[in-house]
Design a protein around this motif. Structure first.
Motif, mmCIF file in Angstrom:
data_model
loop_
_atom_site.group_PDB
_atom_site.id
_atom_site.type_symbol
_atom_site.label_atom_id
_atom_site.label_comp_id
_atom_site.label_asym_id
_atom_site.label_seq_id
_atom_site.Cartn_x
_atom_site.Cartn_y
_atom_site.Cartn_z
ATOM 1 N N LYS A 126 0.846 -1.199 0.000
ATOM 2 C CA LYS A 126 0.000 0.000 0.000
ATOM 3 C C LYS A 126 0.878 1.244 0.000
ATOM 4 O O LYS A 126 0.914 1.997 0.973
ATOM 5 C CB LYS A 126 -0.903 0.013 1.231
ATOM 6 C CG LYS A 126 -1.868 -1.134 1.311
ATOM 7 C CD LYS A 126 -2.682 -1.047 2.585
ATOM 8 C CE LYS A 126 -3.541 -2.277 2.760
ATOM 9 N NZ LYS A 126 -4.259 -2.259 4.040
ATOM 10 N N PRO A 127 1.602 1.493 -1.091
ATOM 11 C CA PRO A 127 2.472 2.677 -1.119
ATOM 12 C C PRO A 127 1.630 3.951 -1.064
ATOM 13 O O PRO A 127 0.506 3.996 -1.555
ATOM 14 C CB PRO A 127 3.209 2.548 -2.451
ATOM 15 C CG PRO A 127 2.350 1.682 -3.287
ATOM 16 C CD PRO A 127 1.616 0.769 -2.346
ATOM 17 N N ARG A 128 2.179 4.958 -0.446
ATOM 18 C CA ARG A 128 1.467 6.234 -0.314
ATOM 19 C C ARG A 128 1.652 7.076 -1.563
ATOM 20 O O ARG A 128 2.713 7.077 -2.181
ATOM 21 C CB ARG A 128 1.996 6.988 0.896
ATOM 22 C CG ARG A 128 1.673 6.253 2.170
ATOM 23 C CD ARG A 128 2.151 7.031 3.351
ATOM 24 N NE ARG A 128 2.000 6.207 4.545
ATOM 25 C CZ ARG A 128 1.611 6.666 5.689
ATOM 26 N NH1 ARG A 128 1.338 7.930 5.832
ATOM 27 N NH2 ARG A 128 1.489 5.865 6.718
ATOM 28 N N ALA A 129 0.603 7.791 -1.893
ATOM 29 C CA ALA A 129 0.669 8.717 -3.022
ATOM 30 C C ALA A 129 1.551 9.904 -2.648
ATOM 31 O O ALA A 129 1.781 10.172 -1.469
ATOM 32 C CB ALA A 129 -0.738 9.196 -3.368
ATOM 33 N N PHE A 130 2.045 10.622 -3.655
ATOM 34 C CA PHE A 130 2.829 11.821 -3.402
ATOM 35 C C PHE A 130 1.952 13.047 -3.585
ATOM 36 O O PHE A 130 1.033 13.052 -4.404
ATOM 37 C CB PHE A 130 4.044 11.879 -4.328
ATOM 38 C CG PHE A 130 5.224 11.133 -3.787
ATOM 39 C CD1 PHE A 130 6.357 11.812 -3.376
ATOM 40 C CD2 PHE A 130 5.193 9.756 -3.662
ATOM 41 C CE1 PHE A 130 7.449 11.126 -2.857
ATOM 42 C CE2 PHE A 130 6.275 9.063 -3.144
ATOM 43 C CZ PHE A 130 7.407 9.749 -2.741
ATOM 44 N N VAL A 131 2.239 14.069 -2.805
ATOM 45 C CA VAL A 131 1.499 15.327 -2.831
ATOM 46 C C VAL A 131 2.435 16.413 -3.336
ATOM 47 O O VAL A 131 3.583 16.492 -2.910
ATOM 48 C CB VAL A 131 1.007 15.687 -1.408
ATOM 49 C CG1 VAL A 131 0.352 17.043 -1.389
ATOM 50 C CG2 VAL A 131 0.087 14.624 -0.880
ATOM 51 N N ARG A 132 1.934 17.246 -4.230
ATOM 52 C CA ARG A 132 2.712 18.400 -4.700
ATOM 53 C C ARG A 132 1.873 19.647 -4.473
ATOM 54 O O ARG A 132 0.732 19.731 -4.899
ATOM 55 C CB ARG A 132 3.040 18.272 -6.181
ATOM 56 C CG ARG A 132 3.879 19.424 -6.717
ATOM 57 C CD ARG A 132 4.129 19.306 -8.206
ATOM 58 N NE ARG A 132 4.816 18.075 -8.559
ATOM 59 C CZ ARG A 132 6.145 17.905 -8.567
ATOM 60 N NH1 ARG A 132 6.931 18.894 -8.214
ATOM 61 N NH2 ARG A 132 6.676 16.756 -8.915
ATOM 62 N N SER A 133 2.446 20.588 -3.741
ATOM 63 C CA SER A 133 1.794 21.876 -3.531
ATOM 64 C C SER A 133 2.864 22.959 -3.606
ATOM 65 O O SER A 133 4.038 22.664 -3.852
ATOM 66 C CB SER A 133 1.079 21.918 -2.171
ATOM 67 O OG SER A 133 2.022 21.961 -1.122
ATOM 68 N N LYS A 134 2.479 24.182 -3.353
ATOM 69 C CA LYS A 134 3.426 25.291 -3.439
ATOM 70 C C LYS A 134 4.591 25.121 -2.472
ATOM 71 O O LYS A 134 5.725 25.425 -2.802
ATOM 72 C CB LYS A 134 2.696 26.597 -3.146
ATOM 73 C CG LYS A 134 3.547 27.824 -3.247
ATOM 74 C CD LYS A 134 2.740 29.068 -2.971
ATOM 75 C CE LYS A 134 3.637 30.297 -2.999
ATOM 76 N NZ LYS A 134 2.883 31.512 -2.698
ATOM 77 N N ASN A 135 4.316 24.609 -1.267
ATOM 78 C CA ASN A 135 5.344 24.532 -0.231
ATOM 79 C C ASN A 135 5.788 23.119 0.136
ATOM 80 O O ASN A 135 6.568 22.957 1.059
ATOM 81 C CB ASN A 135 4.845 25.225 1.035
ATOM 82 C CG ASN A 135 4.546 26.684 0.806
ATOM 83 O OD1 ASN A 135 5.294 27.370 0.138
ATOM 84 N ND2 ASN A 135 3.442 27.147 1.334
ATOM 85 N N PHE A 136 5.279 22.102 -0.550
ATOM 86 C CA PHE A 136 5.602 20.731 -0.144
ATOM 87 C C PHE A 136 5.542 19.790 -1.324
ATOM 88 O O PHE A 136 4.661 19.866 -2.160
ATOM 89 C CB PHE A 136 4.596 20.254 0.925
ATOM 90 C CG PHE A 136 4.810 18.834 1.354
ATOM 91 C CD1 PHE A 136 5.848 18.484 2.203
ATOM 92 C CD2 PHE A 136 3.972 17.823 0.908
ATOM 93 C CE1 PHE A 136 6.047 17.171 2.600
ATOM 94 C CE2 PHE A 136 4.151 16.503 1.302
ATOM 95 C CZ PHE A 136 5.196 16.182 2.146
ATOM 96 N N PHE A 137 6.510 18.888 -1.369
ATOM 97 C CA PHE A 137 6.453 17.752 -2.275
ATOM 98 C C PHE A 137 6.955 16.557 -1.504
ATOM 99 O O PHE A 137 8.053 16.566 -0.954
ATOM 100 C CB PHE A 137 7.312 17.950 -3.526
ATOM 101 C CG PHE A 137 7.344 16.719 -4.385
ATOM 102 C CD1 PHE A 137 6.250 16.387 -5.163
ATOM 103 C CD2 PHE A 137 8.433 15.883 -4.378
ATOM 104 C CE1 PHE A 137 6.260 15.226 -5.936
ATOM 105 C CE2 PHE A 137 8.466 14.731 -5.146
ATOM 106 C CZ PHE A 137 7.367 14.410 -5.934
ATOM 107 N N GLY A 138 6.125 15.542 -1.404
ATOM 108 C CA GLY A 138 6.529 14.356 -0.675
ATOM 109 C C GLY A 138 5.361 13.413 -0.502
ATOM 110 O O GLY A 138 4.265 13.650 -1.006
ATOM 111 N N PRO A 139 5.583 12.339 0.241
ATOM 112 C CA PRO A 139 4.524 11.346 0.416
ATOM 113 C C PRO A 139 3.351 11.901 1.213
ATOM 114 O O PRO A 139 3.527 12.690 2.134
ATOM 115 C CB PRO A 139 5.211 10.204 1.168
ATOM 116 C CG PRO A 139 6.505 10.729 1.637
ATOM 117 C CD PRO A 139 6.820 11.963 0.904
#
Length: 95
Positions: free
Chosen positions: A42-55
């Motif tokens: 169950k790998p976690r999706a990655f999140v991309r926003s203005k201040n964060f990129f990561g799981p």
């Protein structure tokens, strides 16, 4: 992260520093094995926003309630007052 330091301040600090998985001592080979299996299956999706990129550390899909979507019902309704947390309490902070 594998640690015996389960004070809420340390757990929150680790989570906010990017720790995605947290096992509290005492641990067993079985608990490590099960956690590794969960990460693989169950790998976690990655999140991309203005201040964060990561799981994405959220494990539960909760409805939007207010300005800060990172708060879960478990965190809001179940304050932890113990000096050290159990593994279940630690997991609730990562939901």
């Amino acid at each position: 992260m594998l640690t015996g330091h389960t004070q809420i301040s340390r757990v929150v600090e680790a989570r906010d520093a990017g720790v995605n998985e947290f096992l509290a001592k005492p641990i067993s080979p079985k608990s490590i094995y099960l956690r590794i299996l969960e990460v693989i299956n169950k790998p976690r999706a990655f999140v991309r926003s203005k201040n964060f990129f990561g799981p994405d550390r959220r494990r539960k899909q909760l409805p939007f309630r207010g300005a800060d979507r990172r708060m879960s019902d478990a965190t809001e309704s179940k304050p932890v007052t113990k000096a050290a947390l159990s593994q279940d309490d630690v997991n609730a902070l990562f939901d």
